[in-house]
Design a protein around this motif. Structure first.
Motif, PDB file in Angstrom:
ATOM      1  N   ILE A 177       0.821  -1.201   0.000  1.00 19.32           N
ATOM      2  CA  ILE A 177       0.000   0.000   0.000  1.00 19.32           C
ATOM      3  C   ILE A 177       0.858   1.256   0.000  1.00 19.32           C
ATOM      4  O   ILE A 177       0.749   2.097  -0.890  1.00 19.32           O
ATOM      5  CB  ILE A 177      -0.954  -0.011   1.215  1.00 19.32           C
ATOM      6  N   GLY A 178       1.705   1.391   0.972  1.00 20.27           N
ATOM      7  CA  GLY A 178       2.462   2.633   1.078  1.00 20.27           C
ATOM      8  C   GLY A 178       3.948   2.406   0.930  1.00 20.27           C
ATOM      9  O   GLY A 178       4.399   1.321   0.590  1.00 20.27           O
ATOM     10  N   LYS A 179       4.643   3.485   1.145  1.00 23.97           N
ATOM     11  CA  LYS A 179       6.101   3.395   1.137  1.00 23.97           C
ATOM     12  C   LYS A 179       6.629   4.035   2.397  1.00 23.97           C
ATOM     13  O   LYS A 179       5.938   4.841   3.030  1.00 23.97           O
ATOM     14  CB  LYS A 179       6.650   4.127  -0.083  1.00 23.97           C
ATOM     15  N   LEU A 180       7.835   3.716   2.709  1.00 27.30           N
ATOM     16  CA  LEU A 180       8.438   4.285   3.919  1.00 27.30           C
ATOM     17  C   LEU A 180       8.619   5.780   3.738  1.00 27.30           C
ATOM     18  O   LEU A 180       8.897   6.261   2.644  1.00 27.30           O
ATOM     19  CB  LEU A 180       9.810   3.659   4.162  1.00 27.30           C
ATOM     20  N   SER A 181       8.471   6.487   4.825  1.00 24.60           N
ATOM     21  CA  SER A 181       8.760   7.907   4.742  1.00 24.60           C
ATOM     22  C   SER A 181      10.274   8.108   4.734  1.00 24.60           C
ATOM     23  O   SER A 181      11.035   7.199   5.066  1.00 24.60           O
ATOM     24  CB  SER A 181       8.109   8.654   5.908  1.00 24.60           C
ATOM     25  N   ALA A 182      10.669   9.313   4.359  1.00 31.69           N
ATOM     26  CA  ALA A 182      12.096   9.584   4.150  1.00 31.69           C
ATOM     27  C   ALA A 182      12.899   9.301   5.409  1.00 31.69           C
ATOM     28  O   ALA A 182      12.386   9.369   6.524  1.00 31.69           O
ATOM     29  CB  ALA A 182      12.281  11.031   3.743  1.00 31.69           C
ATOM     30  N   ALA A 183      14.129   8.977   5.210  1.00 35.01           N
ATOM     31  CA  ALA A 183      14.977   8.613   6.345  1.00 35.01           C
ATOM     32  C   ALA A 183      15.987   9.719   6.600  1.00 35.01           C
ATOM     33  O   ALA A 183      16.235  10.566   5.743  1.00 35.01           O
ATOM     34  CB  ALA A 183      15.701   7.318   6.053  1.00 35.01           C
ATOM     35  N   THR A 184      16.571   9.710   7.769  1.00 33.41           N
ATOM     36  CA  THR A 184      17.628  10.668   8.089  1.00 33.41           C
ATOM     37  C   THR A 184      18.974   9.976   7.968  1.00 33.41           C
ATOM     38  O   THR A 184      19.108   8.810   8.317  1.00 33.41           O
ATOM     39  CB  THR A 184      17.470  11.188   9.530  1.00 33.41           C
ATOM     40  N   GLN A 185      19.946  10.719   7.495  1.00 33.75           N
ATOM     41  CA  GLN A 185      21.300  10.185   7.431  1.00 33.75           C
ATOM     42  C   GLN A 185      21.977  10.439   8.768  1.00 33.75           C
ATOM     43  O   GLN A 185      21.999  11.566   9.245  1.00 33.75           O
ATOM     44  CB  GLN A 185      22.100  10.908   6.339  1.00 33.75           C
ATOM     45  N   ARG A 186      22.506   9.397   9.352  1.00 30.83           N
ATOM     46  CA  ARG A 186      23.255   9.572  10.592  1.00 30.83           C
ATOM     47  C   ARG A 186      24.476   8.673  10.542  1.00 30.83           C
ATOM     48  O   ARG A 186      24.534   7.735   9.767  1.00 30.83           O
ATOM     49  CB  ARG A 186      22.411   9.172  11.796  1.00 30.83           C
ATOM     50  N   SER A 187      25.403   8.977  11.445  1.00 29.86           N
ATOM     51  CA  SER A 187      26.588   8.133  11.530  1.00 29.86           C
ATOM     52  C   SER A 187      26.402   7.114  12.637  1.00 29.86           C
ATOM     53  O   SER A 187      26.045   7.493  13.754  1.00 29.86           O
ATOM     54  CB  SER A 187      27.814   8.971  11.865  1.00 29.86           C
ATOM     55  N   ILE A 188      26.648   5.876  12.327  1.00 33.83           N
ATOM     56  CA  ILE A 188      26.650   4.905  13.406  1.00 33.83           C
ATOM     57  C   ILE A 188      28.064   4.813  13.959  1.00 33.83           C
ATOM     58  O   ILE A 188      29.036   5.101  13.265  1.00 33.83           O
ATOM     59  CB  ILE A 188      26.151   3.515  12.936  1.00 33.83           C
TER      60      ILE A 188
END
Lengths: 568, 452
Positions: free
Chosen positions: B27-38
C-alpha cells in the motif's frame, strides 16, 4: 568516526598485543581483555584509576598517585589536567585547573609546560604532545608489566567532541610512545559497549543516556542502540558541573569550619589549598561508600592540624546546586535529541563522580520507573563507572586486533558508517481484547540504521482462522492526563508507559504516557487457516535503499506470505 | 538476529472480501529517512561493516557465519576425551602407583605416548571435576579419595617430561605384540608388523622413524627400514621399574647396595631390550617376502647378464668365422681376377707395344719422308740429330700421345707440314716441361733455323 592509527608503524595482526586505554583529564585507566572479559589493570601502585599527572623531582619522573602527592610540595614541576590541551591552540584552552600545578603557556604555536624535569637547576620546556607521550609510555609500561608481553597497540577512548586535530595529536603522541592506535572510540560508546558485552545482556532496541561525570567535565550523550548498533542522537558537554565542583563544595565547607576555629583561611595559601583539595577529594570518595567521612589534614595552615567529619546528608545538601546542574544537563540533552524521558530505556552512569549515590537517585527520579539507571548505588550488578570506558576500549581492541589495519580503516570509513536511519517506527497492528481498533506494536523502532531486520511473533485470535497482518508506520507522542489521586487505576496496555506517581498525594497528578499514533499503512498481508493458540511470525527486512521485504508465516508451518515494497 | 519479540495481543481477523495478490497488498512506502553516523564500535557494527563491505544480505551473512562457527565447534570437539572407567581401576589404591596405568586413569589410553600436554591437562581437569572428594561427599558416598589421588599421581607423572619418559619406557599398554603365524598366513603380515614397528619406533631418538611399508615398497625403502632398526638408537630406560631405595640415613650400605642393584638391573634390562628388538627384526626379516622377491630379482638380473655375455661371445665367434670365410672367398676371387687381368694386360701391352712400335715407325718414317728436313741428300749427322730428337720425343710421350702424334703425321708427305707437326709437338712438350729445349737439337733447329 574513528581515525586509523596508520602513522604509527602498523603491526601485523598476529604480532599485535592490544589494550584499551581511557585517557582522561584527571585519571587514566588501562584494560586488557582476557577470555572475552575486559579487565582493568592496576599500575605498580595498585591503582586502577591512575591519576593522569606527571611530576619531576630531581630528574626522576613520577606518575599516578605518587605524582598527585607532589601537587602539594612540588606543584611547579607537576603537570596535571592536560588531556584536553592536546591538539589545541593556546587561545582555546581553559587553564583553570592547572592553577595549582605547572602552568601551560604558548610555545611555537603549541602548548608547553616549563618544568624542571632533569637533574640540575635548568628548566626545560616540554610540549603538550611530549607530556602525553610520557604519560602513555608509563601506561604502556604498566600494561606490559602486567601481561608480560610488550603492548604495541591500543584502542583509545576520546570524548565525543574531540576534533580530528586533537585525535591526530593524540595519535602522534601514542605513536611516539610506541603504541599503534587501532581506533579512537567515543567514551560514551565504550561505556555502553562494556555493558552490552556482558553475557546476560540481550541484544535489542533501546535508547540509552550515557552520563559521563568526570573530574573536570561532564558529558551526556543520548544513544540509539538498535540491535547492537549505536547511533549518537545528541550530546552535551559541561565544564561547570563536574567532580572538582563537588570537591570545591567540600573545600569551602571545611575551610569555613577551619576559619571558625582559627580565623585563618586555608584557601589563601597555595600549599594549604592543595592539601585541602586532596583531602576533600578523599572525603568525597569516602562519602560515596559510607555515610560518614572524616577529614583530617596535618598542618593545614600555619602549622595547625585540622580534623572534622561530615555525613552524607550534609554533603548532599551543600552540593545540591551541583547535583541539580547534572539533572538539568541530562534533561536538556534528552530534549535536544527530540525524545522524552519516557523514551529512555537505560541510563548509564560513567566516570568517577558517578559513584556518588545521590546523583543516581536524582536520575531515578527524573526518568520513569521503567528506565534502568545503571550506577553502583541503584543497580548492584553495575560495572564500576570509573572503569567503563577502559573496559569498552579493551573489548573493542580484542574485537579488531586481528584485522589488518587496512580492514579497520575500510570498515570505519564514512561510506560504511553513514547510513540511513528510519524516521518512524514500523510495526504491526494487533487488537486488544475488546477493541476493534488496532494497537500498534513496534517491530522496528525509529532511528534504526538500515539495513535492518526484525522478527516478531504475534498471537492469533483464540479460535484461529484467517488473520490480517497490517504493517504500518507509527509515531509516538506523550499524552498528558491529569488524574485525581487514587483514580489512576486505568492501566494502559502499552508496555512502554509508566508514570511517576510517588511524589505527592495532594495535588492532582499529571500522568504522562507514551502513546503510539498510527501513521502510513505500508502493506497488508493475510495468513490463512492459523491454528488455535498459534502464532504468526512477521519478519520485516528494510534494505539500505529503504525498500522493505515483509515475510509472514505461521510459526511451525511451511510456506507463508512474502511481499516487497519498493524504495521510495 | 535470532531474537524476536513476542506480542501477546492477537492479530485481527481477516475482513470479509479482503483480497490481495498472493495474499499480499503493498500500500504505502516508507517515509524519508535521516542520514546519521553509526558508531564504529562493537560486534554488531563489525557484522554490519562485513555485510556492507561484502554486499551481503542478512541471510547470506547468517549462512556464512554459521558455516564458520560450525567449523570451530568441530575443532573443539576433536580433543574431547571420554572413555568408560573400569570399576577395578576406580578402586585402586594410590599407594601402588607404580603399577597403575596413568593413561587409563586419565582416560587417555587411546592416545598413550601420543597424548599432548594439552590433552593431559584437559583430561586431568575433566577427571577432577568428576572425582573430586568434595563431589563424592556431596553425592552422599563415603569420603573415599583414593582414586582422586590416583588421578593426581597420574597427572604428576605425565606432566613431568622426565617422569613421563620413564613411564612411557615401560608402558606395556602401548606395546604391540608381534603377529602370530596364523595372522601372517591370513595375509596380515604387513599390517601387523607395521603396527609393531610403529610402537617400537616411539623409543627412537631419531625421528621420524621409517615405515615398515607394504608389499609394494621399493627396495630402497625396505633396506632403509632394516638398516634403521638394526642400528636402532633407543631412549628407552628402566628407572621406573627400580626397586625402592630406602632413604633413611642409617643404613647407607644398604642404600648403596640397592642403588647398585638397580643400576645393574637397568643395564641388564636395556641389553635385553636391545637383544629383543634385534631378534624381532631378525624374525621379520626372515619372513619378509619382499626380501626374497628382491633376491630373486637380483639373481634374475645376474643370470641375465651371464646369458647375455655368452650370447654375445657366440655371436662374436660366428661373426669372426663368417668374416674369415668371406675374406678367403674374396682373396680367391681377387686372385683369379688378377690372373685374368694380368693375362688381359699382357695382351693389351703387347698390342700397345705393337701400336707404339708402329707409331714410332710412322714417326721415324715421317722424318724420313721429310728427308730429315734437309734439302738433298741428308748428311749422316743431320739424320742422327733428327732421329735422336725423334727418339727423345718418343721416349717422353705416352702411348696415347704417340698414337695422336702418329695419327697427325700419318699420311703427311710434305716436309713443311711434317715439320710443323713436330715443332708443335716439341713446343708442347717443352711448355709442359717434359723435355728441355736444350736437349732438342735438330727438330727445333729446323724450326728456328728457318731452313725452308
Amino acid at each position: 568516526m574513528a581515525v586509523e592509527g596508520s602513522s604509527a608503524a602498523p603491526t601485523a595482526p598476529a604480532e599485535r598485543h592490544a589494550i584499551g586505554i581511557s585517557i582522561g583529564n584527571s585519571n587514566s585507566s588501562i584494560a586488557i581483555t582476557v577470555d572475552d572479559k575486559a579487565e582493568v589493570i592496576a599500575n605498580e601502585d595498585g591503582d586502577r584509576q591512575i591519576p593522569a599527572i606527571l611530576s619531576y623531582v630531581d630528574g626522576e619522573e613520577y606518575t599516578g598517585q605518587q605524582a598527585k602527592q607532589q601537587l602539594i610540595r612540588n606543584s611547579a614541576n607537576t603537570v596535571a589536567y592536560f588531556r584536553d590541551f592536546l591538539g589545541q591552540d593556546f587561545k582555546s584552552i581553559d587553564p583553570t585547573h592547572c592553577h595549582a600545578s605547572a602552568h601551560p603557556h604558548e610555545h611555537e604555536s603549541t602548548i608547553a609546560f616549563t618544568i624542571q624535569d632533569k637533574e640540575g637547576d635548568e628548566k626545560s620546556t616540554v610540549t603538550i604532545s611530549e607530556i602525553a607521550t610520557r604519560q602513555l609510555r608509563r601506561l604502556k609500561q604498566s600494561a606490559s608489566d602486567y601481561s608480560g608481553k610488550e603492548v604495541n597497540s591500543a584502542v583509545i577512548t576520546v570524548p565525543t567532541n574531540f576534533s580530528e586535530k586533537q585525535k591526530d595529536a593524540l595519535n602522534k603522541a601514542a605513536a611516539a610512545a610506541g603504541i599503534e592506535v587501532l581506533q579512537f572510540i567515543n567514551e560514551p560508546i565504550a561505556a555502553l559497549l562494556a555493558y552490552d558485552s556482558r553475557p546476560e545482556t540481550k541484544v535489542g532496541d533501546k535508547n540509552v543516556v550515557v552520563v559521563d561525570l568526570g573530574g573536570t567535565r561532564s558529558d551526556v550523550t543520548v544513544i540509539a542502540s538498535r540491535g547492537g548498533m549505536y547511533t549518537i542522537l545528541a550530546t552535551a558537554h559541561d565544564y561547570e558541573f563536574a567532580g572538582v565542583h563537588l570537591d570545591k563544595v567540600l573545600q569551602d565547607h571545611f575551610s569555613k569550619e577551619f576559619i571558625k576555629w582559627n580565623s585563618i583561611d586555608p584557601r589563601e595559601d597555595a600549599r594549604s589549598l592543595a592539601k585541602l583539595k586532596l583531602e576533600s577529594e578523599a572525603a568525597k570518595r569516602a562519602l560515596s561508600i559510607g555515610t560518614n567521612a572524616s577529614f583530617s589534614v596535618e598542618s593545614l595552615a600555619e602549622g595547625i592540624d585540622f580534623t572534622s567529619t561530615i555525613n552524607r546528608l550534609r554533603y548532599e545538601t551543600i552540593a545540591r546546586k551541583v547535583f541539580e546542574g547534572f539533572n538539568r544537563l541530562v534533561e536538556g540533552v534528552v530534549k535536544k535529541a527530540g525524545l522524552d524521558v519516557l523514551d529512555i530505556d537505560e541510563v548509564i552512569l560513567s566516570g568517577g563522580t558517578s559513584h556518588t549515590p545521590k546523583i543516581a537517585k536524582n536520575f531515578q527520579a527524573i526518568f520513569p520507573e521503567s528506565t534502568t539507571v545503571l550506577a553502583p548505588s541503584t543497580t548492584p550488578t553495575a560495572i564500576n563507572p570509573s572503569e567503563l570506558s577502559a573496559r569498552g576500549a579493551a573489548l573493542q581492541a580484542s574485537l579488531i586486533q586481528e584485522y589488518e589495519s587496512e580492514d579497520i580503516e575500510q570498515s570505519t570509513h564514512p561510506a560504511v558508517t553513514t547510513v540511513k536511519h528510519l524516521s518512524n517506527a514500523i510495526g504491526v497492528l494487533s487488537i486488544s481484547g475488546d477493541e476493534t481498533k488496532g494497537v500498534f506494536n513496534p517491530v522496528l523502532s525509529a532511528e534504526t540504521a538500515v539495513p535492518a531486520r526484525r522478527t516478531v511473533h504475534v498471537a492469533v485470535p483464540k479460535e484461529g482462522g484467517d488473520v490480517l497482518i497490517k504493517i504500518v508506520e507509527g509515531g509516538s507522542h506523550i499524552k498528558v492526563t491529569k488524574v485525581e489521586p487514587k483514580q489512576n487505576g486505568k492501566k494502559s496496555d502499552d508496555e512502554d508507559d509508566s508514570s511517576d506517581e510517588e511524589d505527592s498525594d495532594e495535588e492532582p497528578e499529571e500522568q504522562r504516557e507514551k502513546v503510539w499514533k498510527i501513521g502510513n499503512v505500508l502493506a497488508e498481508a493475510a495468513v490463512k487457516d492459523t491454528k488455535k493458540g498459534g502464532k504468526v511470525e512477521v519478519m520485516i527486512n528494510v534494505a539500505a535503499d529503504l525498500s522493505v521485504t515483509i515475510t509472514a508465516r505461521e510459526v511451525g508451518a511451511k510456506g507463508g506470505v512474502r511481499g516487497n515494497l519498493s524504495a521510495p | 538476529m535470532a531474537t524476536h519479540t513476542q506480542v501477546n495481543l492477537p492479530l485481527p481477523l481477516l475482513p470479509e472480501g479482503w483480497a490481495g495478490e498472493k495474499d499480499f497488498k503493498a500500500i504505502g512506502k516508507l517515509s524519508a529517512a535521516t542520514q546519521r553516523s553509526i558508531e564504529a564500535v562493537g560486534p554488531h557494527f563489525l557484522a554490519h561493516a562485513r555485510r556492507a563491505r561484502h554486499k551481503r544480505t542478512f541471510s547470506e551473512d547468517d549462512r556464512i557465519q554459521a558455516q564458520e562457527n560450525a567449523k570451530k565447534v568441530e575443532d573443539d570437539d576433536s580433543g574431547e576425551i571420554s572413555e568408560p572407567e573400569d570399576p577395578m581401576m576406580l578402586s585402586r589404591d594410590a599407594k601402588d602407583w607404580k603399577q597403575q596405568d596413568h593413561y587409563a586413569v586419565l582416560g587417555l589410553s587411546k592416545y598413550r605416548y601420543k597424548a599432548t600436554e594439552e590433552q593431559i591437562k584437559r583430561a586431568h581437569r575433566k577427571k577432577v571435576l568428576r572425582h573430586h572428594p568434595d563431589k563424592k561427599a556431596a553425592a552422599g558416598s563415603t569420603e573415599d579419595d583414593s582414586f582422586f589421588k590416583c588421578i593426581q599421581k597420574a597427572t604428576e607423572v605425565l606432566l613431568d617430561p622426565v617422569k613421563r619418559r620413564q613411564f612411557d619406557s615401560v608402558d606395556e599398554g602401548a606395546d604391540v605384540e608381534p603377529p602370530t603365524k596364523k595372522q601372517i598366513k591370513d595375509g596380515k603380515f604387513y599390517k601387523a608388523w607395521s603396527a609393531v614397528f610403529k610402537a617400537e619406533g616411539r623409543f627412537s631418538r631419531v625421528q621420524p622413524v621409517p615405515k615398515f611399508g607394504d608389499e609394494k615398497s621399493t627396495k630402497e625403502d625396505v633396506e632403509n627400514f632394516y638398516n634403521f632398526f638394526y642400528n636402532f638408537d633407543s631412549w628407552r630406560s628402566f628407572e621406573y621399574q627400580d626397586e625402592d631405595v630406602p632413604d633413611d640415613n642409617e643404613n647407607r650400605d644398604q642404600k648403596r647396595h640397592m642403588e647398585r642393584k638397580n643400576n645393574n638391573a637397568r643395564k641388564k634390562k636395556k641389553v635385553e631390550d636391545t637383544a629383543r628388538l634385534r631378534q624381532l627384526v631378525d624374525d621379520v626379516l626372515a619372513g619378509d617376502e619382499r626380501i626374497k622377491k628382491f633376491r630373486q630379482e637380483a639373481n634374475a638380473s645376474k643370470n641375465k647378464k651371464r646369458l647375455d655375455k655368452e650370447a654375445a661371445e657366440k655371436k662374436a665367434k660366428d661373426d669372426a668365422e663368417a668374416a674369415k670365410a668371406a675374406a678367403a672367398q674374396a682373396a680367391k676371387e681377387a686372385e683369379e681376377k688378377a690372373k685374368a687381368d694380368r693375362e688381359q694386360g699382357k695382351k693389351a701391352k703387347e698390342a700397345a707395344k705393337a701400336a707404339v712400335k708402329k707409331n714410332r715407325r710412322v714417326m721415324k718414317g715421317s722424318v724420313k719422308d721429310a728427308n730429315y728436313f734437309v734439302d738433298g741428300a741428308a748428311p749422316a749427322a743431320a739424320i742422327d740429330a733428327v732421329l735422336n730428337d725423334v727418339e727423345l720425343v718418343q721416349g717422353n710421350i705416352d702411348a696415347d700421345e704417340t698414337a695422336a702424334l702418329a695419327a697427325k703425321l700419318n699420311g703427311l708427305k710434305i716436309a713443311g707440314e711434317i715439320k710443323n707437326v713436330w715443332s708443335e709437338e716439341v713446343k708442347r712438350l717443352v711448355t709442359a716441361g717434359k723435355i728441355k729445349e736444350a736437349d732438342i737439337k735438330a727438330l727445333l733447329k729446323i724450326d728456328g733455323g728457318g731452313v725452308f
